[in-house]
Scaffold this active site. Sequence first.
Site, PDB file in Angstrom:
ATOM      1  N   HIS A 136      36.345  13.104   7.291  1.00 50.40           N
ATOM      2  CA  HIS A 136      37.218  13.675   6.258  1.00 50.40           C
ATOM      3  C   HIS A 136      38.202  12.647   5.706  1.00 50.40           C
ATOM      4  O   HIS A 136      38.464  11.615   6.327  1.00 50.40           O
ATOM      5  CB  HIS A 136      38.013  14.851   6.828  1.00 50.40           C
ATOM      6  CG  HIS A 136      37.219  16.125   6.890  1.00 50.40           C
ATOM      7  ND1 HIS A 136      36.383  16.413   7.931  1.00 50.40           N
ATOM      8  CD2 HIS A 136      37.141  17.174   6.032  1.00 50.40           C
ATOM      9  CE1 HIS A 136      35.809  17.594   7.721  1.00 50.40           C
ATOM     10  NE2 HIS A 136      36.246  18.076   6.575  1.00 50.40           N
ATOM     11  N   LYS A 140      43.925  15.118   5.930  1.00 51.31           N
ATOM     12  CA  LYS A 140      43.618  16.357   6.657  1.00 51.31           C
ATOM     13  C   LYS A 140      44.516  16.459   7.894  1.00 51.31           C
ATOM     14  O   LYS A 140      44.650  15.505   8.654  1.00 51.31           O
ATOM     15  CB  LYS A 140      42.140  16.366   7.056  1.00 51.31           C
ATOM     16  CG  LYS A 140      41.717  17.633   7.779  1.00 51.31           C
ATOM     17  CD  LYS A 140      40.215  17.790   7.830  1.00 51.31           C
ATOM     18  CE  LYS A 140      39.798  19.028   8.598  1.00 51.31           C
ATOM     19  NZ  LYS A 140      40.355  20.266   8.037  1.00 51.31           N
TER      20      LYS A 140
END
Length: 251
Positions: A136, A140
């Site tokens: 990611h 995040k």
Amino acid sequence: MSERIRVAVLGAAGRMGSTVVQAVEAADDLELVASLDASDDLGAVTAAGAQVAVDFTVPSVTEANVHALVDAGVHVVVGTTGWDDAALGRVRDHLADRPGVGVLVAPNFALGAVLALAFARQAARWFESAEVVELHHPNKVDAPSGTAQHTARAIGAARAAAGLGASPDATSTGLDGARGSVVDGVHVHAVRLRGLVAHEEILFGNAGEQLTIRHDSFDRVSFMPGVLLGVRRVGALPGLTVGLEHVLDLG
Ligand SMILES: NC(=O)C1=CN([C@@H]2O[C@H](COP(=O)(O)OP(=O)(O)OC[C@H]3O[C@@H](n4cnc5c(N)ncnc54)[C@H](O)[C@@H]3O)[C@@H](O)[C@H]2O)C=CC1
Ligand SMILES: O=C(O)C1=N[C@H](C(=O)O)C[C@H](O)C1
């Protein structure tokens, strides 16, 4: 034309929330009646007459939002991650007192990610080894991703149902965390890298072969068809539904 569904978006200033706002505004059958972010009063959702609220906020507030919305009789589509079994159980219990209200919690609304989960569930019983890698963007806040945990749980359940034991692993020494975290017996690894959006690799291994199922979200628009489907369907799904696979008939 039938009446448009009145929608509120929570987390509307965020990466996902702002994309949902645009998607709802562009949909002929939906009407955006409220956009809320961190300092706004949740009462604005009912004041605006919203029938469905979409929550893309942060793990620390999403459960409280859902309980307040359920109390107000508003259906909720939740994309925010960080949910555990205890929190889901509390929402399920709450909904038992509010027949007719629906809550859909889905760790991933991308259709390809839901299909990857369905394929992984099918493959799980045929392989000795299984691990999940999620990758990611570095903004995040949680790890491992909700998607990776959901996938690992599905693989773990399929392995258990097939009578498979633990994946082979002779590793017993090394730095803490080197083998990732373990979710229902499945190792899950989290990568954070500038330039990424949301990606998952599900690795299966047998002697002499490997199956890799990979899904990539390159843009947050990838989540929008699933979010809008959830908004359209949640009112007909009383109680708690966990995972878009149940809406897509892939559960
Ligand atoms: N289910 C899915 O398909 C997807 C889920 N996610 C999840 O969605 C969540 C949000 O992700 P991003 O948009 O990237 O985060 P973000 O940090 O860009 O957005 C979160 C927003 O929520 C707001 N917020 C915080 N507290 C709030 C409150 N009490 N009421 C209303 N708004 C509040 C923040 O100010 C921020 O604008 C994360 O948990 C992420 O894992 C992200 C992408 C896809
Ligand atoms: O934070 C994100 O970006 C994402 N979060 C969800 C998750 O934790 O699984 C879904 C997707 O991976 C993007």
